[in-house]
Design an enzyme around this catalytic site. Sequence first.
Site, PDB file in Angstrom:
ATOM      1  CG  HIS A 110      -2.014  -1.042   1.131  1.00 14.80           C
ATOM      2  ND1 HIS A 110      -2.906  -1.119   0.088  1.00 14.80           N
ATOM      3  CD2 HIS A 110      -2.313  -2.072   1.959  1.00 14.80           C
ATOM      4  CE1 HIS A 110      -3.729  -2.135   0.276  1.00 14.80           C
ATOM      5  NE2 HIS A 110      -3.379  -2.738   1.405  1.00 14.80           N
ATOM      6  NE  ARG A 118       1.559  -4.911   3.571  1.00 22.94           N
ATOM      7  CZ  ARG A 118       0.432  -4.427   4.093  1.00 22.94           C
ATOM      8  NH1 ARG A 118      -0.406  -5.245   4.720  1.00 22.94           N
ATOM      9  NH2 ARG A 118       0.150  -3.135   4.012  1.00 22.94           N
ATOM     10  CG  ASP A 153      18.050 -13.257  -5.159  1.00 19.22           C
ATOM     11  OD1 ASP A 153      18.190 -14.142  -4.296  1.00 19.22           O
ATOM     12  OD2 ASP A 153      17.909 -13.506  -6.374  1.00 19.22           O
ATOM     13  CD  GLU A 180      -4.911  -8.869   3.853  1.00 18.81           C
ATOM     14  OE1 GLU A 180      -4.993  -7.766   4.411  1.00 18.81           O
ATOM     15  OE2 GLU A 180      -4.020  -9.135   3.021  1.00 18.81           O
ATOM     16  CG  ASP A 222      -7.669  -5.774   3.331  1.00 17.24           C
ATOM     17  OD1 ASP A 222      -8.186  -5.530   2.237  1.00 17.24           O
ATOM     18  OD2 ASP A 222      -6.578  -5.298   3.692  1.00 17.24           O
TER      19      ASP A 222
END
Length: 257
Positions: free
Chosen positions: A48, A73, A87, A152, A178
Amino acid sequence: MPVPVNPFKQALSAGETVFGCWLGLADTFSAELMGTAGFDWLLIDGEHAPNDLRSILAQLQVLAASPSHPIVRVPVGETYLMKQMLDAGAQTVLVPMVESAEQARQLVRDVTYPPHGDRGVGYSLTRAARFSRITDYGTTADAQICLLLQVENRKGMAALDDILAVEGVDGVFIGPADLAADMGHMGNAQHPDVQAAIMDALRRIKAAGKAPGILSTRDEMTNDALAAGAQFVAVGADVLLLSQYAQALARKWIPRD
């Protein structure tokens, strides 16, 4: 030479409770500032916030000098994105909108090297392996990767027990906003039905031997979550801290009609 120990994963495995904060400003200077605040962990939000691989990489770099453990996230649980974040040096990733055990199993494979997983073996080129300086990266990385899944919505909650049975999942985060929306209470995560679902889920996660997680900016909810067994708890977000304080400061000095 093995990979560095993941202190966040180590703390969760030991049953400790660690407190963190969301990073949504997508800026290295503010991330570095937040790294001096004293949080156990900081989450770089790729879902977000206006982040991409390069901005996430830059924040991982500045937080390397911080005592706060960085979590990334991802915007969605795609194999190529997981590969890129690992990585780039992320040892802990949070994946949103997990709705099934099948999805959870694939995510475990995404963060695991062959022969047990699908993570691409190109670590000699990566920041994660200190550009080939960590000579045993390929054989020691899996043990230090921490996979957190975000449940969620009602579909995910219905599959929670099956998701919790997947080996290789370290923790499950319940997304209040959510979940509230999917339960018909948009913008009201404090609704009694939503709170009951959240606390029940946290208890089930804990009972399954996984680490429960939550984001809460209300002390009452935070305390309830801790009582229900929450171990990784976000108590704020940089965007909200700046916005709320700025608005309060403006109201203090500028008259309003």
